[in-house]
Scaffold this motif. Structure first.
Motif, PDB file in Angstrom:
ATOM      1  N   UNK A  67       0.916  -1.215   0.099  1.00  0.00           N
ATOM      2  CA  UNK A  67      -0.020   0.000   0.008  1.00  0.00           C
ATOM      3  C   UNK A  67       0.895   1.276  -0.120  1.00  0.00           C
ATOM      4  N   UNK A  68       1.902   1.172   0.749  1.00  0.00           N
ATOM      5  CA  UNK A  68       2.892   2.467   0.698  1.00  0.00           C
ATOM      6  C   UNK A  68       3.330   2.639  -0.668  1.00  0.00           C
ATOM      7  N   UNK A  69       3.965   1.448  -1.145  1.00  0.00           N
ATOM      8  CA  UNK A  69       4.544   1.676  -2.506  1.00  0.00           C
ATOM      9  C   UNK A  69       3.744   1.929  -3.668  1.00  0.00           C
ATOM     10  N   UNK A  70       2.499   1.705  -3.536  1.00  0.00           N
ATOM     11  CA  UNK A  70       1.404   2.126  -4.485  1.00  0.00           C
ATOM     12  C   UNK A  70       1.100   3.729  -4.285  1.00  0.00           C
ATOM     13  N   UNK A  71       1.025   3.887  -3.068  1.00  0.00           N
ATOM     14  CA  UNK A  71       0.639   5.406  -2.786  1.00  0.00           C
ATOM     15  C   UNK A  71       1.859   6.252  -3.172  1.00  0.00           C
ATOM     16  N   UNK A  72       3.018   5.915  -2.846  1.00  0.00           N
ATOM     17  CA  UNK A  72       4.434   6.383  -3.227  1.00  0.00           C
ATOM     18  C   UNK A  72       4.184   6.779  -5.057  1.00  0.00           C
ATOM     19  N   UNK A  73       3.973   5.745  -5.614  1.00  0.00           N
ATOM     20  CA  UNK A  73       3.973   5.630  -7.068  1.00  0.00           C
ATOM     21  C   UNK A  73       3.175   6.877  -7.453  1.00  0.00           C
ATOM     22  N   UNK A  74       1.795   6.669  -7.038  1.00  0.00           N
ATOM     23  CA  UNK A  74       0.671   7.538  -7.511  1.00  0.00           C
ATOM     24  C   UNK A  74       1.102   9.011  -6.983  1.00  0.00           C
ATOM     25  N   UNK A  75       1.661   9.306  -5.996  1.00  0.00           N
ATOM     26  CA  UNK A  75       2.115  10.468  -5.503  1.00  0.00           C
ATOM     27  C   UNK A  75       3.168  11.092  -6.416  1.00  0.00           C
ATOM     28  N   UNK A  76       4.176  10.329  -6.911  1.00  0.00           N
ATOM     29  CA  UNK A  76       5.323  10.610  -8.048  1.00  0.00           C
ATOM     30  C   UNK A  76       4.256  11.226  -9.288  1.00  0.00           C
ATOM     31  N   UNK A  77       3.504  10.375  -9.656  1.00  0.00           N
ATOM     32  CA  UNK A  77       2.730  10.575 -10.833  1.00  0.00           C
ATOM     33  C   UNK A  77       2.462  11.940 -10.608  1.00  0.00           C
ATOM     34  N   UNK A  78       1.617  12.307  -9.648  1.00  0.00           N
ATOM     35  CA  UNK A  78       1.030  13.540  -9.496  1.00  0.00           C
ATOM     36  C   UNK A  78       1.896  14.730  -9.335  1.00  0.00           C
ATOM     37  N   UNK A  79       3.168  14.326  -8.587  1.00  0.00           N
ATOM     38  CA  UNK A  79       4.034  15.660  -8.453  1.00  0.00           C
ATOM     39  C   UNK A  79       4.862  15.642  -9.860  1.00  0.00           C
ATOM     40  N   UNK A  80       4.822  14.813 -10.637  1.00  0.00           N
ATOM     41  CA  UNK A  80       5.600  15.018 -11.891  1.00  0.00           C
ATOM     42  C   UNK A  80       4.765  15.507 -13.249  1.00  0.00           C
ATOM     43  N   UNK A  81       3.474  15.956 -12.763  1.00  0.00           N
ATOM     44  CA  UNK A  81       2.666  16.806 -13.593  1.00  0.00           C
ATOM     45  C   UNK A  81       1.421  15.600 -14.366  1.00  0.00           C
ATOM     46  N   UNK A  82       1.306  14.354 -13.767  1.00  0.00           N
ATOM     47  CA  UNK A  82       0.280  13.353 -14.584  1.00  0.00           C
ATOM     48  C   UNK A  82      -0.918  13.899 -13.732  1.00  0.00           C
ATOM     49  N   UNK A  83      -2.123  13.723 -14.242  1.00  0.00           N
ATOM     50  CA  UNK A  83      -3.238  13.870 -13.865  1.00  0.00           C
ATOM     51  C   UNK A  83      -4.129  12.464 -13.925  1.00  0.00           C
ATOM     52  N   UNK A  84      -5.131  12.010 -12.902  1.00  0.00           N
ATOM     53  CA  UNK A  84      -5.652  10.979 -13.205  1.00  0.00           C
ATOM     54  C   UNK A  84      -6.793  11.149 -14.300  1.00  0.00           C
ATOM     55  N   UNK A  85      -6.712  10.102 -15.217  1.00  0.00           N
ATOM     56  CA  UNK A  85      -7.772   9.827 -16.303  1.00  0.00           C
ATOM     57  C   UNK A  85      -9.038   9.404 -15.675  1.00  0.00           C
ATOM     58  N   UNK A  86      -8.546   8.096 -15.111  1.00  0.00           N
ATOM     59  CA  UNK A  86      -9.406   7.263 -14.321  1.00  0.00           C
ATOM     60  C   UNK A  86      -8.769   6.340 -13.453  1.00  0.00           C
ATOM     61  N   UNK A  87      -9.197   5.790 -12.380  1.00  0.00           N
ATOM     62  CA  UNK A  87      -8.498   4.884 -11.605  1.00  0.00           C
ATOM     63  C   UNK A  87      -7.444   3.976 -12.285  1.00  0.00           C
ATOM     64  N   UNK A  88      -6.361   4.330 -11.658  1.00  0.00           N
ATOM     65  CA  UNK A  88      -4.998   3.692 -12.237  1.00  0.00           C
ATOM     66  C   UNK A  88      -4.628   3.913 -13.901  1.00  0.00           C
TER      67      UNK A  88
END
Length: 106
Positions: A21-42
């Motif tokens: 869960x920590x690794x998955x959250x860290x990956x999603x947080x990286x994506x957001x900080x790197x300028x990605x936006x969520x189009x839909x879940x995952x």
């Protein structure tokens, strides 16, 4: 002249243990900080200004991959992105075409 492209990241990460869960959250947080936006879940998307930017962000993505799970990346042109059809649901701000006047330099 550079062309705008979209980098699409699709992932399925395990979340059974606390570390997963920590690794998955860290990956999603990286994506957001790197300028990605969520189009839909995952499914996360970011705009890149040309092939050089795509390569830069692919390398950054490689550096932040989790240990387990499935992560895929797809690069499409802005024109291809505009051709996405929404079969069920509503348009969001993320579905708008990207224009050069939206580019922000930090």
């Amino acid at each position: 002249m550079n062309r705008f492209m979209r980098l699409v990241v699709l992932f399925d990460l395990p979340v059974k243990t606390k570390k997963q869960r920590h690794d998955a959250t860290a990956f999603r947080n990286f994506l957001l900080k790197d300028g990605y936006y969520m189009l839909q879940y995952s499914v996360y998307v970011r705009v890149c200004n040309g092939a050089d930017a795509v390569q830069k962000h692919r390398a950054r993505l490689q550096d932040h991959l989790p240990d387990n799970g499935a992560v895929r990346v797809m690069v499409i042109t802005e024109k291809q992105y505009e051709s996405i059809e929404i079969l069920v649901g509503n348009l969001t701000m993320a579905d708008q075409a990207f224009s050069s006047n939206q580019l922000t330099v930090l």
